[in-house]
Scaffold this motif. Structure first.
Motif, PDB file in Angstrom:
ATOM      1  N   GLN A  77     -37.510  30.324  70.153  1.00  0.00           N
ATOM      2  CA  GLN A  77     -37.369  30.427  68.696  1.00  0.00           C
ATOM      3  C   GLN A  77     -38.571  31.089  68.018  1.00  0.00           C
ATOM      4  O   GLN A  77     -38.854  30.852  66.859  1.00  0.00           O
ATOM      5  CB  GLN A  77     -37.102  29.056  68.087  1.00  0.00           C
ATOM      6  CG  GLN A  77     -35.841  28.407  68.615  1.00  0.00           C
ATOM      7  CD  GLN A  77     -35.623  27.018  68.101  1.00  0.00           C
ATOM      8  OE1 GLN A  77     -36.545  26.328  67.674  1.00  0.00           O
ATOM      9  NE2 GLN A  77     -34.369  26.596  68.119  1.00  0.00           N
ATOM     10  N   THR A  78     -39.294  31.917  68.762  1.00  0.00           N
ATOM     11  CA  THR A  78     -40.410  32.684  68.222  1.00  0.00           C
ATOM     12  C   THR A  78     -40.192  34.146  68.566  1.00  0.00           C
ATOM     13  O   THR A  78     -39.768  34.461  69.680  1.00  0.00           O
ATOM     14  CB  THR A  78     -41.747  32.202  68.828  1.00  0.00           C
ATOM     15  OG1 THR A  78     -41.917  30.811  68.528  1.00  0.00           O
ATOM     16  CG2 THR A  78     -42.930  32.984  68.293  1.00  0.00           C
ATOM     17  N   TYR A  79     -40.481  35.024  67.622  1.00  0.00           N
ATOM     18  CA  TYR A  79     -40.321  36.455  67.880  1.00  0.00           C
ATOM     19  C   TYR A  79     -41.627  37.057  68.367  1.00  0.00           C
ATOM     20  O   TYR A  79     -42.705  36.762  67.848  1.00  0.00           O
ATOM     21  CB  TYR A  79     -39.839  37.186  66.628  1.00  0.00           C
ATOM     22  CG  TYR A  79     -38.379  36.942  66.379  1.00  0.00           C
ATOM     23  CD1 TYR A  79     -37.411  37.659  67.072  1.00  0.00           C
ATOM     24  CD2 TYR A  79     -37.966  35.976  65.472  1.00  0.00           C
ATOM     25  CE1 TYR A  79     -36.069  37.424  66.877  1.00  0.00           C
ATOM     26  CE2 TYR A  79     -36.612  35.736  65.266  1.00  0.00           C
ATOM     27  CZ  TYR A  79     -35.676  36.462  65.972  1.00  0.00           C
ATOM     28  OH  TYR A  79     -34.348  36.224  65.772  1.00  0.00           O
ATOM     29  N   TYR A  80     -41.509  37.898  69.385  1.00  0.00           N
ATOM     30  CA  TYR A  80     -42.633  38.569  70.008  1.00  0.00           C
ATOM     31  C   TYR A  80     -42.434  40.075  69.942  1.00  0.00           C
ATOM     32  O   TYR A  80     -41.310  40.557  70.029  1.00  0.00           O
ATOM     33  CB  TYR A  80     -42.760  38.157  71.487  1.00  0.00           C
ATOM     34  CG  TYR A  80     -43.238  36.744  71.676  1.00  0.00           C
ATOM     35  CD1 TYR A  80     -44.571  36.485  71.976  1.00  0.00           C
ATOM     36  CD2 TYR A  80     -42.373  35.672  71.548  1.00  0.00           C
ATOM     37  CE1 TYR A  80     -45.020  35.185  72.151  1.00  0.00           C
ATOM     38  CE2 TYR A  80     -42.807  34.371  71.716  1.00  0.00           C
ATOM     39  CZ  TYR A  80     -44.133  34.132  72.015  1.00  0.00           C
ATOM     40  OH  TYR A  80     -44.575  32.855  72.177  1.00  0.00           O
ATOM     41  N   LEU A  81     -43.547  40.777  69.838  1.00  0.00           N
ATOM     42  CA  LEU A  81     -43.534  42.225  69.954  1.00  0.00           C
ATOM     43  C   LEU A  81     -43.810  42.534  71.419  1.00  0.00           C
ATOM     44  O   LEU A  81     -44.839  42.138  71.964  1.00  0.00           O
ATOM     45  CB  LEU A  81     -44.615  42.846  69.065  1.00  0.00           C
ATOM     46  CG  LEU A  81     -44.757  44.361  69.131  1.00  0.00           C
ATOM     47  CD1 LEU A  81     -43.462  45.056  68.724  1.00  0.00           C
ATOM     48  CD2 LEU A  81     -45.915  44.813  68.253  1.00  0.00           C
ATOM     49  N   SER A  82     -42.873  43.207  72.056  1.00  0.00           N
ATOM     50  CA  SER A  82     -42.996  43.557  73.465  1.00  0.00           C
ATOM     51  C   SER A  82     -43.450  45.006  73.565  1.00  0.00           C
ATOM     52  O   SER A  82     -42.769  45.912  73.083  1.00  0.00           O
ATOM     53  CB  SER A  82     -41.659  43.358  74.174  1.00  0.00           C
ATOM     54  OG  SER A  82     -41.760  43.696  75.526  1.00  0.00           O
ATOM     55  N   ILE A 100     -40.250  46.803  71.396  1.00  0.00           N
ATOM     56  CA  ILE A 100     -39.065  46.058  70.973  1.00  0.00           C
ATOM     57  C   ILE A 100     -39.480  44.658  70.548  1.00  0.00           C
ATOM     58  O   ILE A 100     -40.572  44.186  70.887  1.00  0.00           O
ATOM     59  CB  ILE A 100     -37.986  45.971  72.086  1.00  0.00           C
ATOM     60  CG1 ILE A 100     -38.535  45.286  73.340  1.00  0.00           C
ATOM     61  CG2 ILE A 100     -37.429  47.347  72.413  1.00  0.00           C
ATOM     62  CD1 ILE A 100     -37.467  44.970  74.383  1.00  0.00           C
ATOM     63  N   ALA A 101     -38.612  43.997  69.823  1.00  0.00           N
ATOM     64  CA  ALA A 101     -38.825  42.597  69.460  1.00  0.00           C
ATOM     65  C   ALA A 101     -37.969  41.748  70.394  1.00  0.00           C
ATOM     66  O   ALA A 101     -36.815  42.088  70.666  1.00  0.00           O
ATOM     67  CB  ALA A 101     -38.441  42.358  68.008  1.00  0.00           C
ATOM     68  N   VAL A 102     -38.560  40.665  70.904  1.00  0.00           N
ATOM     69  CA  VAL A 102     -37.838  39.740  71.771  1.00  0.00           C
ATOM     70  C   VAL A 102     -38.033  38.329  71.232  1.00  0.00           C
ATOM     71  O   VAL A 102     -39.028  38.037  70.571  1.00  0.00           O
ATOM     72  CB  VAL A 102     -38.309  39.822  73.246  1.00  0.00           C
ATOM     73  CG1 VAL A 102     -37.994  41.178  73.844  1.00  0.00           C
ATOM     74  CG2 VAL A 102     -39.782  39.511  73.385  1.00  0.00           C
ATOM     75  N   ARG A 128     -41.210  42.298  58.933  1.00  0.00           N
ATOM     76  CA  ARG A 128     -39.989  43.029  59.275  1.00  0.00           C
ATOM     77  C   ARG A 128     -40.329  44.116  60.288  1.00  0.00           C
ATOM     78  O   ARG A 128     -41.482  44.481  60.460  1.00  0.00           O
ATOM     79  CB  ARG A 128     -39.372  43.642  58.030  1.00  0.00           C
ATOM     80  CG  ARG A 128     -39.012  42.621  56.968  1.00  0.00           C
ATOM     81  CD  ARG A 128     -38.348  43.310  55.784  1.00  0.00           C
ATOM     82  NE  ARG A 128     -38.238  42.520  54.591  1.00  0.00           N
ATOM     83  CZ  ARG A 128     -37.490  41.456  54.437  1.00  0.00           C
ATOM     84  NH1 ARG A 128     -36.789  41.005  55.413  1.00  0.00           N
ATOM     85  NH2 ARG A 128     -37.444  40.800  53.297  1.00  0.00           N
ATOM     86  N   TRP A 129     -39.295  44.615  60.937  1.00  0.00           N
ATOM     87  CA  TRP A 129     -39.507  45.685  61.904  1.00  0.00           C
ATOM     88  C   TRP A 129     -40.136  46.902  61.233  1.00  0.00           C
ATOM     89  O   TRP A 129     -40.982  47.572  61.813  1.00  0.00           O
ATOM     90  CB  TRP A 129     -38.192  46.042  62.602  1.00  0.00           C
ATOM     91  CG  TRP A 129     -38.406  46.996  63.729  1.00  0.00           C
ATOM     92  CD1 TRP A 129     -38.041  48.307  63.792  1.00  0.00           C
ATOM     93  CD2 TRP A 129     -39.094  46.730  64.954  1.00  0.00           C
ATOM     94  NE1 TRP A 129     -38.444  48.869  64.985  1.00  0.00           N
ATOM     95  CE2 TRP A 129     -39.092  47.914  65.721  1.00  0.00           C
ATOM     96  CE3 TRP A 129     -39.717  45.594  65.483  1.00  0.00           C
ATOM     97  CZ2 TRP A 129     -39.684  47.998  66.973  1.00  0.00           C
ATOM     98  CZ3 TRP A 129     -40.300  45.690  66.741  1.00  0.00           C
ATOM     99  CH2 TRP A 129     -40.274  46.879  67.467  1.00  0.00           C
ATOM    100  N   SER A 130     -39.768  47.163  60.003  1.00  0.00           N
ATOM    101  CA  SER A 130     -40.344  48.296  59.267  1.00  0.00           C
ATOM    102  C   SER A 130     -41.849  48.098  59.057  1.00  0.00           C
ATOM    103  O   SER A 130     -42.614  49.071  59.057  1.00  0.00           O
ATOM    104  CB  SER A 130     -39.635  48.502  57.931  1.00  0.00           C
ATOM    105  OG  SER A 130     -39.755  47.345  57.123  1.00  0.00           O
TER     106      SER A 130
END
Length: 160
Positions: free
Chosen positions: A103-108, A97-99, A58-60
């Motif tokens: 269909q995969t999430y990346y930490l930018s 940010i998350a991008v 999670r973002w947290s």
């Protein structure tokens, strides 16, 4: 009997999906120095940093582990000047940010350094435990691949 053997064989075989591990970096040379955006798969981060694999990140979790992420980056991502001096790469965690890509999430992560990109080399060794991991670098309208077999990108040779 033949059908039993075929059914047993099919049941004993397992299929595992494997997706390639890829990170992305966009480089820019500015008056202040090197500017970059690094996009790392959150799943790759989870594996490299030994976060529990049975839980979604999670973002947290990312916010809570900023220091661990920054330390990992500092150990595995370097920019060296033409004189072979190490340049400090900095990031501001509040700008992360998350991008989503394919269909995969990346930490930018925005990165910056006072080193001149055209007088530097990039050394990248993130996710060495993922043998097929690659970094796709975009710079000056061209793309290069950095991998375990070729972990450095000499930007000096690519300067216009």
């Amino acid at each position: 009997m033949k059908w039993f053997a075929v059914i047993s064989l099919c049941l004993s075989c397992s299929v595992s999906a494997h997706s390639l591990s890829t990170a992305f970096m966009q480089l820019q040379n500015t008056e202040a120095g090197l500017s970059a955006t690094l996009e790392l798969s959150i799943v790759d981060l989870q594996q490299a940093l030994n976060w529990p694999a049975d839980q979604d990140v999670r973002w947290s979790d990312i916010q809570k582990n900023k220091t661990q992420i920054i330390n990992y980056l500092q150990q595995h991502l370097h920019v060296k000047s033409k004189q072979n001096n190490s340049c400090v790469l900095e990031t501001e965690a509040n700008a992360w940010i998350a991008v989503e890509k394919n269909q995969t999430y990346y930490l930018s992560l925005p990165l910056f350094s006072t080193c001149d990109a055209q007088q530097s080399s990039l050394h990248y060794q993130l996710f060495s435990e993922l043998h097929d991991h690659k970094l796709l670098v975009s710079w000056q309208d061209k793309q290069w691949v950095v991998s375990q077999q070729s972990p450095a990108l000499n930007l000096t040779q690519m300067a216009p």
